[in-house]
Design a protein around this motif. Structure first.
Motif, PDB file in Angstrom:
ATOM      1  N   THR A   1       0.803  -1.224   0.000  1.00 32.33           N
ATOM      2  CA  THR A   1       0.000   0.000   0.000  1.00 32.33           C
ATOM      3  C   THR A   1       0.833   1.269   0.000  1.00 32.33           C
ATOM      4  O   THR A   1       0.407   2.289  -0.544  1.00 32.33           O
ATOM      5  CB  THR A   1      -0.955   0.012   1.206  1.00 32.33           C
ATOM      6  OG1 THR A   1      -0.200  -0.119   2.423  1.00 32.33           O
ATOM      7  CG2 THR A   1      -1.958  -1.117   1.106  1.00 32.33           C
ATOM      8  N   SER A  22      -8.356  -7.962   0.765  1.00 33.81           N
ATOM      9  CA  SER A  22      -7.759  -8.314   2.042  1.00 33.81           C
ATOM     10  C   SER A  22      -8.670  -9.332   2.704  1.00 33.81           C
ATOM     11  O   SER A  22      -9.852  -9.462   2.346  1.00 33.81           O
ATOM     12  CB  SER A  22      -7.620  -7.073   2.933  1.00 33.81           C
ATOM     13  OG  SER A  22      -7.190  -7.441   4.239  1.00 33.81           O
ATOM     14  N   SER A  26      -9.728  -8.915   5.504  1.00 36.87           N
ATOM     15  CA  SER A  26     -10.633  -8.040   6.252  1.00 36.87           C
ATOM     16  C   SER A  26     -11.270  -7.047   5.284  1.00 36.87           C
ATOM     17  O   SER A  26     -10.567  -6.265   4.650  1.00 36.87           O
ATOM     18  CB  SER A  26      -9.866  -7.284   7.344  1.00 36.87           C
ATOM     19  OG  SER A  26     -10.599  -6.168   7.800  1.00 36.87           O
ATOM     20  N   ASP A  31     -13.030  -4.434   5.971  1.00 36.05           N
ATOM     21  CA  ASP A  31     -12.784  -3.069   6.441  1.00 36.05           C
ATOM     22  C   ASP A  31     -11.384  -2.596   6.044  1.00 36.05           C
ATOM     23  O   ASP A  31     -11.211  -1.455   5.596  1.00 36.05           O
ATOM     24  CB  ASP A  31     -12.944  -2.989   7.961  1.00 36.05           C
ATOM     25  CG  ASP A  31     -14.390  -3.137   8.416  1.00 36.05           C
ATOM     26  OD1 ASP A  31     -15.290  -2.962   7.564  1.00 36.05           O
ATOM     27  OD2 ASP A  31     -14.598  -3.442   9.605  1.00 36.05           O
ATOM     28  N   LYS A  32     -10.411  -3.462   6.206  1.00 36.02           N
ATOM     29  CA  LYS A  32      -9.038  -3.103   5.848  1.00 36.02           C
ATOM     30  C   LYS A  32      -8.916  -2.875   4.349  1.00 36.02           C
ATOM     31  O   LYS A  32      -8.244  -1.938   3.896  1.00 36.02           O
ATOM     32  CB  LYS A  32      -8.076  -4.206   6.304  1.00 36.02           C
ATOM     33  CG  LYS A  32      -6.607  -3.858   6.138  1.00 36.02           C
ATOM     34  CD  LYS A  32      -5.730  -4.960   6.734  1.00 36.02           C
ATOM     35  CE  LYS A  32      -4.254  -4.603   6.623  1.00 36.02           C
ATOM     36  NZ  LYS A  32      -3.397  -5.686   7.193  1.00 36.02           N
ATOM     37  N   LYS A  79     -10.598   0.488   3.443  1.00 33.47           N
ATOM     38  CA  LYS A  79      -9.794   1.643   3.852  1.00 33.47           C
ATOM     39  C   LYS A  79      -8.611   1.835   2.914  1.00 33.47           C
ATOM     40  O   LYS A  79      -8.325   2.949   2.467  1.00 33.47           O
ATOM     41  CB  LYS A  79      -9.291   1.491   5.288  1.00 33.47           C
ATOM     42  CG  LYS A  79      -8.491   2.702   5.772  1.00 33.47           C
ATOM     43  CD  LYS A  79      -7.969   2.504   7.165  1.00 33.47           C
ATOM     44  CE  LYS A  79      -7.273   3.784   7.657  1.00 33.47           C
ATOM     45  NZ  LYS A  79      -6.233   4.298   6.740  1.00 33.47           N
ATOM     46  N   ALA A  80      -7.900   0.740   2.608  1.00 38.54           N
ATOM     47  CA  ALA A  80      -6.748   0.840   1.710  1.00 38.54           C
ATOM     48  C   ALA A  80      -7.175   1.316   0.332  1.00 38.54           C
ATOM     49  O   ALA A  80      -6.522   2.171  -0.279  1.00 38.54           O
ATOM     50  CB  ALA A  80      -6.046  -0.512   1.611  1.00 38.54           C
TER      51      ALA A  80
END
Length: 333
Positions: free
Chosen positions: A14, A34, A36, A38-39, A42-43
Motif C-alpha cells: 500500500t 484483504s 478483512s 474493512d481493511k 480503507k486501503a
C-alpha cells in the motif's frame, strides 16, 4: 491498459508498490483484496482504487481483472499464484517465488495449463541502471568479467515481523540474499556450477541473520554477504580483466534522487580515473509494472519468467544445504 488486482493490504504493497504502479503508463490498479473487508475498503479508499474485496477469492473471481500482484508472505506465494493463474489471471509474484525449488516448479504445469504469464518481482531487472550495467558488461567495457562482489544488509530483530518467521520463509537469504544471487547470475549470464555457504541463525528466531556465500561460475566467481541484523548497507561490484563497475545503491534505489554507477578502467587506486554515469530519477517499481504489463499486452516475455525464478531458487536452496553440510553443493533445478 492491463487491469490489476492486489492481493493483500500489506504496508509494502500500500505504501510502496501500489502508488508506484498507479504511475504506470500501461496499467491501472482496479481492485484490492484483504481478508478483512474493512481493511480492504480503507486501503482502497486511501489509494483511490475503485473496488475492494473482503477475500482473495472474490478478487480472483472478478472478470474485469487481468493481472494479479501477489505480495503475500513467502509461504503463500505459490498457493495464491497458482489460484490466480487458475482463475485466468496473469501473476506478478514477489520474490522469492517460493521457499523451495520443488514448490516453484509446480507453477510450470499451472502456467502450461492456463496459458497465463507468471513472473517474479525482481524490480531491478527492469530498472535503468541495471539495464545499463548489462550493456556495459556485454560490450566488454571492463574486459572479461571474473568476479562479482555483493553486500546487502538491514537491521530487524522484531519477532512479529514476517521476515522473522522461519516457518513463513523468513530470514536474510530468502529476503535479500536472493538479490545478490540475481546480480551474480545477471552478470555472468549463466548458472553457477557449485556454491558454498556459511550461515548464522538468530538463536531465538531461528532465521538466518548472517549469510555469506561463494558461487563458482565457468570463468569466474561471485561472493556476497547478506544480513538482517547489521547496519544497513548495499553495494555490488563487477570486476573484469581491464576494469570494474560499482553500483552505489543497487537494490533499494531512491525515488527522489538520481542513481549512479562508477566505471573504473584505469585501476588507479585513488579513484582519479573513475567515470560516473548518473540516471534520472525514476521509480523501479513503476518500471517493473509497465514492463510486465507490456509483456501481457504485446505477448512478449515478462522480465523474470518462471525459469529464471526457479534457477535463482536453486542457488538459494543449495546455499542452505551447504550451510548444513559444510560442503560445496550443486544447484539442482
Amino acid at each position: 491498459m492491463v487491469r490489476w488486482g492486489i492481493l493483500g493490504a500489506s504496508m509494502f504493497a500500500t505504501r510502496r508498490m501500489v502508488p508506484a504502479m498507479q504511475r504506470g503508463r500501461d496499467l491501472t490498479v482496479a481492485a484490492l483484496a484483504s481478508r478483512s473487508k474493512d481493511k480492504a475498503e480503507k486501503a482502497a479508499r486511501d489509494l483511490n482504487i475503485p473496488r475492494a474485496y473482503g477475500s482473495y477469492e472474490e478478487l480472483l473471481a472478478d472478470p474485469e481483472i487481468d493481472a494479479i500482484y501477489n505480495p503475500l508472505p513467502n509461504h503463500l506465494h505459490v498457493p495464491w499464484t497458482a489460484k490466480a493463474a487458475e482463475a485466468g489471471k496473469h501473476v506478478l509474484c514477489e520474490k522469492p517465488i517460493s521457499r523451495t525449488v520443488a514448490e516453484a516448479k509446480t507453477l510450470l504445469a499451472v502456467r502450461e495449463r492456463t496459458g497465463v504469464k507468471i513472473g517474479e518481482a525482481f524490480m531491478i531487472r527492469s530498472y535503468t541502471q541495471w539495464l545499463r550495467v548489462g550493456e556495459l558488461l556485454r560490450s566488454g567495457r571492463i574486459g572479461q568479467l571474473r568476479s562479482v562482489v555483493g553486500f546487502f544488509s538491514y537491521f530487524n530483530n522484531d519477532p512479529a515481523n514476517i521476515r522473522s518467521r522461519v516457518e513463513w520463509g523468513g530470514g536474510g537469504l530468502l529476503d535479500i540474499g536472493c538479490y545478490c544471487i540475481q546480480a551474480a547470475r545477471y552478470g555472468f549470464r549463466q548458472e553457477p556450477r557449485r556454491v558454498v555457504g556459511l550461515i548464522e541463525r538468530d538463536p531465538q528466531l531461528k532465521v538466518d541473520r548472517l549469510t555469506s556465500a561463494m558461487l563458482d561460475f565457468d570463468g569466474g566467481q561471485a561472493i556476497f554477504t547478506c544480513s538482517t541484523q547489521l547496519v544497513p548497507h548495499q553495494r555490488v561490484q563487477f570486476f573484469g580483466t581491464t576494469g570494474r563497475i560499482e553500483m552505489e545503491i543497487p537494490f533499494n534505489a531512491p525515488k527522489d534522487r538520481p542513481t549512479r554507477i562508477f566505471i573504473d578502467e584505469t585501476g588507479e587506486l585513488l579513484g582519479s580515473g573513475i567515470k560516473v554515469e548518473e540516471f534520472p530519477i525514476a521509480d523501479q517499481y513503476t518500471m517493473q509494472g509497465d514492463a510486465f504489463s507490456r509483456a501481457v499486452l504485446e505477448g512478449g516475455e515478462v522480465p523474470v519468467p518462471l525459469e529464471e525464478a526457479i534457477a535463482n531458487m536453486a542457488v538459494i536452496e543449495a546455499i542452505f544445504r551447504s550451510g548444513e553440510t559444510g560442503h560445496w553443493e550443486i544447484p539442482a533445478e
